[in-house]
Design a protein around this motif. Structure first.
Motif, mmCIF file in Angstrom:
data_model
loop_
_atom_site.group_PDB
_atom_site.id
_atom_site.type_symbol
_atom_site.label_atom_id
_atom_site.label_comp_id
_atom_site.label_asym_id
_atom_site.label_seq_id
_atom_site.Cartn_x
_atom_site.Cartn_y
_atom_site.Cartn_z
ATOM 1 N N ARG A 139 40.109 -19.273 28.115
ATOM 2 C CA ARG A 139 40.389 -19.090 29.535
ATOM 3 C C ARG A 139 40.816 -20.690 29.865
ATOM 4 N N GLN A 140 40.019 -21.519 29.683
ATOM 5 C CA GLN A 140 40.479 -23.015 30.115
ATOM 6 C C GLN A 140 41.675 -23.411 29.316
ATOM 7 N N HIS A 141 42.098 -23.120 28.147
ATOM 8 C CA HIS A 141 43.508 -23.185 27.334
ATOM 9 C C HIS A 141 44.542 -22.510 28.169
ATOM 10 N N ALA A 159 45.191 -24.378 31.350
ATOM 11 C CA ALA A 159 45.762 -25.511 31.196
ATOM 12 C C ALA A 159 47.297 -25.281 30.908
ATOM 13 N N CYS A 160 47.676 -24.221 30.090
ATOM 14 C CA CYS A 160 48.946 -23.834 29.842
ATOM 15 C C CYS A 160 49.817 -23.618 31.082
ATOM 16 N N VAL A 161 49.177 -22.854 31.750
ATOM 17 C CA VAL A 161 49.766 -22.231 33.273
ATOM 18 C C VAL A 161 50.127 -23.379 34.128
ATOM 19 N N CYS A 214 38.333 -19.300 37.525
ATOM 20 C CA CYS A 214 37.309 -20.434 37.310
ATOM 21 C C CYS A 214 36.109 -20.057 36.952
ATOM 22 N N GLY A 215 35.815 -18.755 37.070
ATOM 23 C CA GLY A 215 34.363 -18.247 37.026
ATOM 24 C C GLY A 215 33.954 -18.231 35.551
ATOM 25 N N PRO A 216 32.626 -18.354 35.187
ATOM 26 C CA PRO A 216 32.102 -18.379 33.954
ATOM 27 C C PRO A 216 32.732 -17.180 33.028
ATOM 28 N N ALA A 217 32.944 -17.446 31.786
ATOM 29 C CA ALA A 217 33.014 -16.429 30.774
ATOM 30 C C ALA A 217 31.850 -15.965 30.223
ATOM 31 N N PRO A 218 31.888 -14.654 29.515
ATOM 32 C CA PRO A 218 30.786 -14.109 28.809
ATOM 33 C C PRO A 218 30.352 -14.859 27.528
ATOM 34 N N THR A 219 31.320 -15.342 27.030
ATOM 35 C CA THR A 219 30.884 -16.054 25.732
ATOM 36 C C THR A 219 31.540 -17.466 25.492
#
Length: 81
Positions: free
Chosen positions: A31-33, A36-38, A19-24
């Motif tokens: 990551r959010q997609h 959501a899939c999982v 849930c942490g922020p991604a670099p880009t």
């Protein structure tokens, strides 16, 4: 008991890390997609297993529970991905 607590701690750590922020921004969207899939797959599996559990008896109920969980996982994955 110790193994169970270690597993829970590891799962909590993995959830916090995911849930942490991604670099880009692109990596964050990916990551959010993925999350959501999982979550759709797991949610569908739980719901399908619960519905399958309501039918049959004995080993037939086990088969229906497993079939419901599998079908729910596929449906949840299709819906969320």
């Amino acid at each position: 008991m110790k193994l169970k607590m270690t597993g829970v701690a590891f799962a909590a750590l993995a959830i916090v890390q995911a849930c942490g922020p991604a670099p880009t921004p692109e990596a964050q969207a990916a990551r959010q997609h993925e999350i959501a899939c999982v979550s759709g797959t797991v949610g569908g599996s739980l719901l399908g297993g619960a519905i399958g559990n309501a039918f049959g008896g004995g080993s037939g109920q086990d088969i229906l529970r497993a079939a419901g969980a599998g079908a729910g996982a596929v449906a949840g994955s299709r819906y969320s991905c």
